[in-house]
Structures are given as C-alpha cells and as structure tokens.
Design a protein around this motif. Structure first.
Motif, short mmCIF file in Angstrom:
data_model
loop_
_atom_site.label_atom_id
_atom_site.label_comp_id
_atom_site.label_asym_id
_atom_site.label_seq_id
_atom_site.Cartn_x
_atom_site.Cartn_y
_atom_site.Cartn_z
N LEU A 187 0.84 -1.19 0.00
CA LEU A 187 0.00 0.00 0.00
C LEU A 187 0.87 1.25 0.00
O LEU A 187 1.82 1.35 0.79
N ILE A 188 0.55 2.19 -0.89
CA ILE A 188 1.20 3.49 -0.91
C ILE A 188 0.16 4.53 -0.50
O ILE A 188 -0.90 4.61 -1.11
N VAL A 189 0.48 5.30 0.53
CA VAL A 189 -0.45 6.28 1.08
C VAL A 189 0.12 7.68 0.92
O VAL A 189 1.33 7.89 1.06
N ALA A 190 -0.74 8.64 0.64
CA ALA A 190 -0.33 10.04 0.56
C ALA A 190 -1.44 10.92 1.11
O ALA A 190 -2.62 10.56 1.04
N GLY A 191 -1.07 12.07 1.64
CA GLY A 191 -2.05 13.05 2.06
C GLY A 191 -2.46 13.91 0.87
O GLY A 191 -1.62 14.29 0.06
N ASP A 192 -3.76 14.21 0.76
CA ASP A 192 -4.19 14.94 -0.43
C ASP A 192 -3.83 16.42 -0.38
O ASP A 192 -4.02 17.15 -1.37
N LYS A 193 -3.25 16.89 0.73
CA LYS A 193 -2.75 18.26 0.84
C LYS A 193 -1.22 18.30 0.92
O LYS A 193 -0.64 19.31 1.29
N SER A 207 3.16 14.91 -3.36
CA SER A 207 1.73 14.96 -3.65
C SER A 207 1.23 13.65 -4.24
O SER A 207 2.00 12.91 -4.88
N PRO A 208 -0.05 13.32 -4.03
CA PRO A 208 -0.62 12.12 -4.65
C PRO A 208 -0.47 12.12 -6.16
O PRO A 208 -0.30 11.06 -6.78
N GLU A 209 -0.51 13.30 -6.77
CA GLU A 209 -0.37 13.39 -8.23
C GLU A 209 1.03 12.96 -8.66
O GLU A 209 1.19 12.24 -9.66
N ASP A 210 2.06 13.37 -7.88
CA ASP A 210 3.42 12.96 -8.19
C ASP A 210 3.58 11.44 -8.03
O ASP A 210 4.22 10.78 -8.84
N VAL A 211 2.99 10.92 -6.96
CA VAL A 211 3.07 9.48 -6.72
C VAL A 211 2.37 8.72 -7.84
O VAL A 211 2.92 7.75 -8.39
N GLU A 212 1.18 9.15 -8.21
CA GLU A 212 0.43 8.47 -9.26
C GLU A 212 1.16 8.55 -10.59
O GLU A 212 1.19 7.58 -11.35
N ARG A 213 1.76 9.70 -10.87
CA ARG A 213 2.52 9.86 -12.11
C ARG A 213 3.70 8.89 -12.15
O ARG A 213 3.99 8.28 -13.18
N LYS A 222 -5.49 7.75 -0.14
CA LYS A 222 -5.27 9.15 0.23
C LYS A 222 -5.88 9.40 1.60
O LYS A 222 -6.92 8.82 1.94
N VAL A 223 -5.24 10.28 2.36
CA VAL A 223 -5.80 10.73 3.63
C VAL A 223 -6.28 12.15 3.42
O VAL A 223 -5.48 13.06 3.16
N ALA A 224 -7.58 12.36 3.51
CA ALA A 224 -8.18 13.67 3.24
C ALA A 224 -7.67 14.72 4.22
O ALA A 224 -7.63 14.49 5.43
N GLY A 225 -7.26 15.86 3.67
CA GLY A 225 -6.83 16.98 4.50
C GLY A 225 -5.45 16.87 5.10
O GLY A 225 -5.04 17.74 5.86
N ALA A 226 -4.71 15.83 4.75
CA ALA A 226 -3.41 15.59 5.37
C ALA A 226 -2.28 16.21 4.55
O ALA A 226 -2.25 16.08 3.32
#
Length: 239
Positions: A150-156, A161-167, A184-188
């Motif tokens: 599992l790869i987790v990122a905060g959406d803030k 950033s989640p976008e960098d990870v997804e890319r 993603k963890v909302a607001g993190a």
C-alpha cells in the motif's frame, strides 16, 4: 520493547525491538524519514507504524540509520541507508524463528528505502509506503514490483503529492499476482498534522485485510494437502 545495538556496516546501529510473541510469528521492519530533515526512529509516524505491527502480533524492529542518534557513520545519499536497511533486515530475520510473513514499512525517505529494499529481498511479503517523495526520487526501479503493498499520501501534501506518486506509478509494473494499492488521507499534509490517527487507520485496515487473505490461502492449501484420493477396490464375487 528492548533497546538494542546492532553491529552494522559502519559501526553500531541503535534500534528498538519487540520480540515475536510466538515462534513463527510475522516480523516487520520500520524505516524513518530523511536524516537531513531531522528524521529518526523517534519520529511519531515511525513509532505509530511500529506500534501497529506490534499490536497485531508481529516481531518489530525500528532503528536509526547511519549518523542518526547513537548510530555510527554518516549520511550517504540513500546508498548507505539502503545497505543499513538490508543489513538490519538480515539481523531481524536471524532473531526470528522461521517468520510466517516479512513486512517492511517506511515514511517519506523511509518509504523510498522500503521500496528499494523490497526489490532486493524476495522474502518481503508486504509493505506500507507512507508519502514516498516521488517528486524527489525516481520510482522507476519498481520494474516490476515483486510484492503487494500500500502506498499512502495526504491529499494536501505539497512535498510528495498524490499526483506525483500516481505519475511515478504509471510506469511501474507488478509481478503476476501482486498489486500495489493506493490510498489518500483527506486533508493531510506531508507530516499528517492532526491526521495521524486517520493514516494509521488506513494502514491497519489494509494490513488486516492482507493478513486475512493470507490466512484464507493457507487454510485452502492445508485443505488441499489433507485431502486424499479415496480408492475403492471392487470386491471379487463368485457366481
């Protein structure tokens, strides 16, 4: 939990260790954030990951990489830190008695080291990578990723950033039967301020799901092994 000193490649490595609760129990190695940004094994998220695995019956070890705390040596641009991780994993496995599963978890820089480590260690069954800094480090070495995790990122998160990870993950393939989940963890933000409990809840849900799936697979294999073909011989009848 015990304080231990491991004789590492560059001298002593300072660590904390919880023994497996029974022979064959799973084990987990926990990696801390970037040493140059103040990352140590006393980082709150690193401790919470440690406690998560400890709570669910793992033998667990976290440590200070070279040059951090009482660990000897000096920061080595990730090269020596990966060497430390591999060495400490060997040490942890030698402390254990045929561990049922081997997991690795890391936060930020520690997540990047975690992902590199699993490419080199086929015994790793699962991983948790928290906010790997995909904008600073290339993840193309995951080719193909040999284990599910599992790869987790905060959406803030403005650092990873989640976008960098997804890319970064669009170029990553996985071996057959493996899967890299994302959450993603909302607001993190990158430090999960006021969101650490939510982060650990996401990690715990994933860990428990994976453990339950592994139990089902082991049970199915045991049922197959215990099943035997029953041969009924025809009796001879005289006319």
């Amino acid at each position: 939990m015990a304080e231990i000193i491991i004789p590492g490649p560059q001298g002593r490595i300072e660590a904390r260790y919880t023994e497996p609760p029974y022979p064959g129990a799973p084990i987990a190695l926990i990696l801390h954030p970037h040493p140059k940004a103040g990352g140590t094994m006393q980082d709150p998220i690193t401790i919470m990951l440690y406690q998560l695995f400890e709570k669910h019956g793992f033998g667990v070890l976290r440590y200070n990489s070279r040059g951090v705390g009482r660990s000897q040596g000096a920061y080595d641009q990730g090269i020596g830190e990966l060497e430390d991780a591999a060495y400490v994993l060997d040490y942890l496995e030698n402390l254990s008695e045929s561990p049922r599963f081997v997991w690795c978890a890391g936060y930020s820089f520690g997540a990047w080291i975690t992902l590199q480590l699993l490419m080199r260690r086929p015994e790793i069954d699962g991983f948790l990578a928290i906010s790997p800094p995909a904008n600073h480090y290339d993840l193309s070495f995951l080719a193909p990723c040999p284990a599910s995790g599992l790869i987790v990122a905060g959406d803030k998160d403005t650092i990873a950033s989640p976008e960098d990870v997804e890319r970064a993950l669009t170029k990553v393939r996985v071996q057959k039967g493996q899967k890299v989940d994302r959450a993603k963890v909302a607001g993190a933000n990158h430090f999960y301020q006021d969101k650490r409990e939510e982060l650990i809840a996401v990690c715990e849900e994933y860990l428990l799901r994976r453990l339950a799936e592994a139990e089902q697979e082991l049970r199915a294999e045991a049922d197959e092994d215990s099943g035997a073909d029953v041969v009924v011989e025809d009796e001879d009848f005289e006319d």
